[in-house]
Design a protein around this motif. Structure first.
Motif, mmCIF file in Angstrom:
data_model
loop_
_atom_site.group_PDB
_atom_site.id
_atom_site.type_symbol
_atom_site.label_atom_id
_atom_site.label_comp_id
_atom_site.label_asym_id
_atom_site.label_seq_id
_atom_site.Cartn_x
_atom_site.Cartn_y
_atom_site.Cartn_z
ATOM 1 N N TYR A 266 38.170 43.252 29.985
ATOM 2 C CA TYR A 266 38.686 41.939 30.364
ATOM 3 C C TYR A 266 40.174 41.966 30.685
ATOM 4 N N GLY A 267 40.931 42.818 30.005
ATOM 5 C CA GLY A 267 42.343 42.969 30.336
ATOM 6 C C GLY A 267 42.536 43.549 31.725
ATOM 7 N N LEU A 268 41.602 44.416 32.123
ATOM 8 C CA LEU A 268 41.650 44.991 33.467
ATOM 9 C C LEU A 268 41.424 43.902 34.513
ATOM 10 N N LEU A 269 40.564 42.948 34.194
ATOM 11 C CA LEU A 269 40.371 41.802 35.089
ATOM 12 C C LEU A 269 41.664 41.005 35.229
ATOM 13 N N GLY A 270 42.331 40.777 34.112
ATOM 14 C CA GLY A 270 43.599 40.070 34.169
ATOM 15 C C GLY A 270 44.592 40.785 35.064
ATOM 16 N N GLU A 271 44.608 42.111 34.974
ATOM 17 C CA GLU A 271 45.505 42.898 35.821
ATOM 18 C C GLU A 271 45.123 42.766 37.291
ATOM 19 N N TYR A 272 43.819 42.749 37.555
ATOM 20 C CA TYR A 272 43.359 42.603 38.935
ATOM 21 C C TYR A 272 43.870 41.295 39.537
ATOM 22 N N TRP A 273 43.763 40.218 38.772
ATOM 23 C CA TRP A 273 44.155 38.917 39.310
ATOM 24 C C TRP A 273 45.652 38.807 39.537
ATOM 25 N N SER A 274 46.419 39.700 38.940
ATOM 26 C CA SER A 274 47.872 39.679 39.171
ATOM 27 C C SER A 274 48.261 40.519 40.383
ATOM 28 N N LEU A 275 47.303 41.282 40.921
ATOM 29 C CA LEU A 275 47.564 42.117 42.092
ATOM 30 C C LEU A 275 47.287 41.346 43.376
ATOM 31 N N HIS A 276 47.776 41.880 44.469
ATOM 32 C CA HIS A 276 47.482 41.298 45.783
ATOM 33 C C HIS A 276 46.651 42.302 46.565
ATOM 34 N N ASP A 277 45.351 42.061 46.586
ATOM 35 C CA ASP A 277 44.422 42.943 47.297
ATOM 36 C C ASP A 277 44.353 42.472 48.746
ATOM 37 N N THR A 278 44.729 43.331 49.672
ATOM 38 C CA THR A 278 44.753 42.952 51.087
ATOM 39 C C THR A 278 43.583 43.536 51.867
ATOM 40 N N ARG A 279 42.606 44.077 51.173
ATOM 41 C CA ARG A 279 41.472 44.659 51.888
ATOM 42 C C ARG A 279 40.567 43.591 52.486
ATOM 43 N N LEU A 280 39.623 44.052 53.290
ATOM 44 C CA LEU A 280 38.652 43.163 53.911
ATOM 45 C C LEU A 280 37.947 42.321 52.852
ATOM 46 N N SER B 48 37.852 49.300 37.929
ATOM 47 C CA SER B 48 38.923 50.284 37.846
ATOM 48 C C SER B 48 39.027 51.100 39.133
ATOM 49 N N ALA B 49 37.875 51.558 39.628
ATOM 50 C CA ALA B 49 37.862 52.351 40.866
ATOM 51 C C ALA B 49 38.312 51.517 42.056
ATOM 52 N N GLU B 50 37.832 50.289 42.133
ATOM 53 C CA GLU B 50 38.174 49.443 43.278
ATOM 54 C C GLU B 50 39.654 49.062 43.264
ATOM 55 N N MET B 51 40.218 48.882 42.089
ATOM 56 C CA MET B 51 41.653 48.587 42.014
ATOM 57 C C MET B 51 42.474 49.770 42.525
ATOM 58 N N GLN B 52 42.037 50.966 42.183
ATOM 59 C CA GLN B 52 42.738 52.151 42.670
ATOM 60 C C GLN B 52 42.621 52.257 44.183
ATOM 61 N N LEU B 53 41.435 51.986 44.703
ATOM 62 C CA LEU B 53 41.217 52.063 46.143
ATOM 63 C C LEU B 53 42.057 51.026 46.886
ATOM 64 N N SER B 54 42.254 49.869 46.269
ATOM 65 C CA SER B 54 43.022 48.821 46.937
ATOM 66 C C SER B 54 44.520 49.102 46.936
ATOM 67 N N GLN B 55 45.002 49.834 45.941
ATOM 68 C CA GLN B 55 46.435 50.062 45.802
ATOM 69 C C GLN B 55 46.899 51.411 46.352
ATOM 70 N N ALA B 56 46.063 52.430 46.192
ATOM 71 C CA ALA B 56 46.476 53.764 46.644
ATOM 72 C C ALA B 56 45.231 54.595 46.936
ATOM 73 N N GLU C 196 49.319 60.330 39.692
ATOM 74 C CA GLU C 196 49.604 58.959 40.125
ATOM 75 C C GLU C 196 48.309 58.187 40.415
ATOM 76 N N ASN C 197 47.302 58.448 39.613
ATOM 77 C CA ASN C 197 45.995 57.813 39.791
ATOM 78 C C ASN C 197 45.662 57.041 38.516
ATOM 79 N N ASP C 198 45.856 55.721 38.548
ATOM 80 C CA ASP C 198 45.617 54.902 37.361
ATOM 81 C C ASP C 198 44.148 54.908 36.954
ATOM 82 N N ASP C 199 43.272 54.977 37.943
ATOM 83 C CA ASP C 199 41.838 54.998 37.624
ATOM 84 C C ASP C 199 41.497 56.258 36.841
ATOM 85 N N TYR C 200 42.021 57.401 37.248
ATOM 86 C CA TYR C 200 41.777 58.638 36.509
ATOM 87 C C TYR C 200 42.294 58.526 35.077
ATOM 88 N N LEU C 201 43.485 57.964 34.899
ATOM 89 C CA LEU C 201 44.048 57.829 33.559
ATOM 90 C C LEU C 201 43.168 56.935 32.686
#
Length: 477
Positions: free
Chosen positions: A72-86, A159-167, A176-181
């Motif tokens: 759930y904390g990861l969801l909170g982090e997602y909502w604070s990001l700006h995902d510009t993908r399709l 987690s994977a989708e957040m990584q794909l959206s950012q880097a 430098e891979n947050d998903d791997y960490l």
């Protein structure tokens, strides 16, 4: 004298006649009972897509101890990001509403992510207070030793989708891979637990609906129960043998129908009720990207065969707001909806077709489907091999051979199975009672079927002499 003999014979025959009569009645009863049972069995297995052989099992589930930053904390982090993908515009209203501040934030509406949201609904069921949990097959227990299975509450897809959206370019690397960490943190915590050491991870459940979820640790979780949408993402490319040719693909041995569970994508299109169904003017409809990779090359060939045929609509489209509206119109006005392989054997498109009462036309030689044994896909879908589909003119002739009565029968059965693929329980944050026959409960039922095999595997592993090495094997059919 003759009269006496006749009377004597008649008197002696009474017991015989009664016995014969009783035997005849018994035979009549047994015959008709067996006929009735046979008819009932056939009606369940061949004519009704719903046949739940064990309506009320109980699955004891322990939730592994992970920090909320991994769910759930990861969801909170997602909502604070700006995902510009399709498709990111679907989340604009939720992001503006301050959803990240909720204890149980909503899952993204972006179709690229929403289609993989099983991880959210399964954990939400277990997080629901016991008095509100209703008829869930899963019972949450609070000691690992009391559990049939242990759910690892990591939102691996998010987690994977957040990584794909950012880097995206760093997704397969470790630097430098947050998903791997995050994957590494999960595995260090879980593998260090006594529960994992007791079972070797065989009774642990990972939700991996995105084919790239937990990419870096697949070998470490190979013994666990994996919830996947299909087996298409579990591959490796032998560059020396194949020189980039997908025919040289070497399939992994980590996945198997014996231990793993195929789960549905979360549908993206709204449900069309049978009472709302209108006349359909298109024979066959498809919307999606024409060009795909690996097994999806079949899609491109089918496109070239079908795009100019009468009664066929092939639309290039993407999962944005405009594309969604086009898909709704197209699927609701078509008799059949084409479901060829994409990058993996299946896609969310199948479940959108079901919700749209559009008869799925599944062109695949190796597709795996959720809840088989609970439902019979052949009662509401048409399956065609790739080789037959590639024969010019054959496919459309085959579809036109289905009479209106047959198509109507398919649609009635589609209406019956629509609720089975529904994840959303209608409660904020997914915390609340689930539907008895919805997707979450049917996933629990399929996991419950694996429990005897899990226990046997744990016992077998314990008696192996030290130093033995048995290679992983995949029994996929």
């Amino acid at each position: 004298m003759v009269q006496k003999s006749m009377i004597s014979l008649h008197c002696c025959s009474i017991p015989v006649l009664i016995s014969s009569l009783l035997l005849s009645l018994l035979s009549f009863f047994v015959f008709h009972l067996s006929t009735l049972n046979t008819h009932h069995f056939l009606s369940l297995t061949h004519f009704s897509p719903l046949s739940n052989p064990n309506p009320s099992p109980q699955l004891n589930v322990f939730v592994a101890e992970l920090p909320t930053s991994l769910n759930y904390g990861l969801l909170g982090e997602y909502w604070s990001l700006h995902d510009t993908r399709l498709g990111h515009e679907a989340d604009a209203a939720l992001r503006a509403s301050g959803s990240s501040k909720m204890e149980f934030p909503p899952y993204p509406e972006n179709p690229l992510i929403k289609q993989y949201s099983a991880e959210y609904w399964l954990l939400g069921d277990l997080m629901t207070p016991e008095k509100l949990r209703g008829n869930s097959v899963a019972k949450r227990v609070y000691r690992a030793e009391d559990a049939d299975v242990i759910l690892v509450p990591f939102f691996a897809t998010l987690s994977a989708e957040m990584q794909l959206s950012q880097a995206k370019g760093k997704f397969r690397g470790k630097k430098e891979n947050d998903d791997y960490l995050r994957q590494r943190e999960v595995m260090d915590l879980v593998m260090g637990s006594e529960a994992w050491k007791r079972s070797g991870g065989r009774d642990h459940v990972f939700v991996l609906t995105d084919p790239v979820a937990m990419w870096h640790v697949k070998e470490e979780i190979a013994s666990a129960v994996l919830l996947v949408v299909d087996f298409g993402g579990w591959y490796r490319q032998d560059s020396k043998a194949s020189s980039g040719n997908s025919s040289g693909m070497i399939h992994h041995t980590q996945v198997s129908l014996l231990k793993d569970v195929i789960v549905p994508y979360t549908h993206l299109l709204p449900r069309l009720h049978l009472s709302e169904d209108a006349e359909r003017h298109t024979l066959l409809y498809f919307k999606g990207a024409k060009h795909r990779h690996r097994g999806g090359l079949v899609r491109e060939k089918l496109w070239d065969l079908l795009e100019n045929e009468p009664g066929v609509v092939m639309e290039e489209g993407f999962p944005n707001a405009t594309g969604m509206e086009q898909s709704i119109r197209g699927m609701r006005s078509s008799e059949f909806c084409l479901h060829p392989a994409g990058d993996t054997p299946t896609s969310c498109r199948l479940f959108d077709a079901i919700q749209s009462l559009c008869i799925p036309l599944i062109v695949s030689d190796n597709i795996e489907l959720p809840f088989e044994g609970i439902i019979d896909y052949s009662s509401f879908s048409v399956f065609v091999s790739v080789s037959k589909a590639m024969e010019p003119k054959w496919l459309l002739g085959h579809l036109r051979s289905f009479l209106k009565e047959q198509r109507d029968s398919f649609r009635k059965k589609l209406a019956q199975v629509q609720p089975i693929f529904e994840f959303d329980n209608g409660h904020p944050g997914g915390i609340g009672p689930i539907a008895t026959d919805g997707a979450v409960n049917n996933i629990w039922r399929k996991i419950h079927e694996k429990v005897p095999m899990i226990r046997e595997a744990i016992v077998r592993e314990k008696r192996k002499p030290e130093g033995t090495s048995i290679p992983l094997r995949c029994h996929c059919t």
